[in-house]
Write an enzyme that holds these catalytic residues in place. Sequence first.
Site, PDB file in Angstrom:
ATOM      1  N   TYR A  13     -30.099 -17.432 -23.865  1.00  0.00           N
ATOM      2  CA  TYR A  13     -30.354 -15.900 -23.966  1.00  0.00           C
ATOM      3  C   TYR A  13     -29.111 -15.378 -23.622  1.00  0.00           C
ATOM      4  CZ  TYR A  13     -31.109 -11.556 -21.795  1.00  0.00           C
ATOM      5  OH  TYR A  13     -31.096 -10.067 -21.433  1.00  0.00           O
ATOM      6  N   GLU A  49     -29.717  -7.419 -27.043  1.00  0.00           N
ATOM      7  CA  GLU A  49     -30.346  -8.696 -26.277  1.00  0.00           C
ATOM      8  C   GLU A  49     -30.606  -9.611 -27.347  1.00  0.00           C
ATOM      9  OE1 GLU A  49     -34.274  -8.622 -24.738  1.00  0.00           O
ATOM     10  OE2 GLU A  49     -33.212  -8.973 -22.685  1.00  0.00           O
TER      11      GLU A  49
END
Length: 398
Positions: A118, A206
């Site tokens: 991530y 993101e």
Amino acid sequence: MNIHEYQGKELLKRYGVTVLDGYVAFTPEEAEAAAKKLPGPVYVVKSQIHAGGRGAGRFTNDPDGKGGVRVVKSIEAVKEAATAMLGNVLVTKQTGPEGKQVNRLYIEAGCDIARELYISLLIDRETSRITIMASTEGGMEIEEVAEHQPEKILRTAIDPAAGFSDFHARKLAFGLGLKGKQVAAFTKFVAAFYKAFVDLDCAIVEVNPLVVTGAGEIVALDAKVSFDDSALFRHKDIEALRDDSEMDPKELDAVKNDLNYVALDGEIGCMVNGAGLAMATMDIIKLYGSSPANFLDVGGTATAARVTEAFRIITSDVNVKAILVNIFGGIAKCDMIATGVVEATKTLGLKVPLVVRLEGTNVDLGKKILAESGLAIIPADNLADAAQKVVAAVKKVA
Ligand code: ADP
Ligand code: MG
């Protein structure tokens, strides 16, 4: 402003971020044509909506019960999946129970995933710095990781004067357990990612998951790109990416008229100038036992035309049971606001109680215009008085 995954990837690619080949498709035929341009044998059909959790989401009308991101192994299967998904409503953790209709798909090459990480960039309000957040727990919801395994989230803040340096990325790379040439690939990725964030005036970017492939490449497999609305004026090309079908129609209307409007779920429509006064108005409505149907800041230069526009948006909301106008006349004088309110009310008709509180330049003249308008406008003398009157009006209607 948010954009779709495929648009975000296209922008990131320009900065040197590695993404897989893919094409947008609006029909099953376009999906099939897109798949034919890809090498195969694995294809991924991805719903394009402004919400995450698509993979684990479910369509409201799909007997197969498959998610909004599907990995398939033939061109026919791409077309089949596209037919099932387009026009169908996808419900994910982020869409709310009403879901979102899928109107476009992204047909992407299949990825040989070795690890899912991530990474995101955002502006940390506590440090006032662009901050990189990274985690080994990719593919999962980061909110869950933050709650149950906060130690698994790595953070690095970037000093705005010195800017980004490779060591920021290397520190994270080691924290993520990357080895050998993966470290160099990751460093190159973060440098490009950071440059895109700054150049494009992003609010948040993101990538979840950020993938380490079997061959050791670092690939952005998902992309959520969100821009700072206040900087959009210098990115006309990005503004053109706005997908109107993803927005609340009232909010879209407001954007087009330069009003700051956010739809909420209460019952009192608010028309206020200045964000601070708008927040205070919402708070005091709550304090007196009701709740606001919207946040609306008509801005410092409220003109009669903008007041009418704002009124039109507020009255188009079926949840609005009463309206509170709370305006401080500074640059925009109270008599002008009063004239705008009277004109708007006459043009649009008034179906719910309207409380008006004016303060500032030419306030007496403003009040006189309202009183002599012949309309059933409830005048108020101060913020508390206005809030009490509008809440009382709502309770009477209910
Ligand atoms: P969302 O976050 O909305 O669920 P993602 O784009 O992250 O959507 O996709 C969900 C999951 O699907 C990813 O975590 C990944 O495991 C898989 N996936 C997505 N794109 C591909 C691809 N091109 N190849 C293989 N798997 C993919
Ligand atoms: Mg994702």
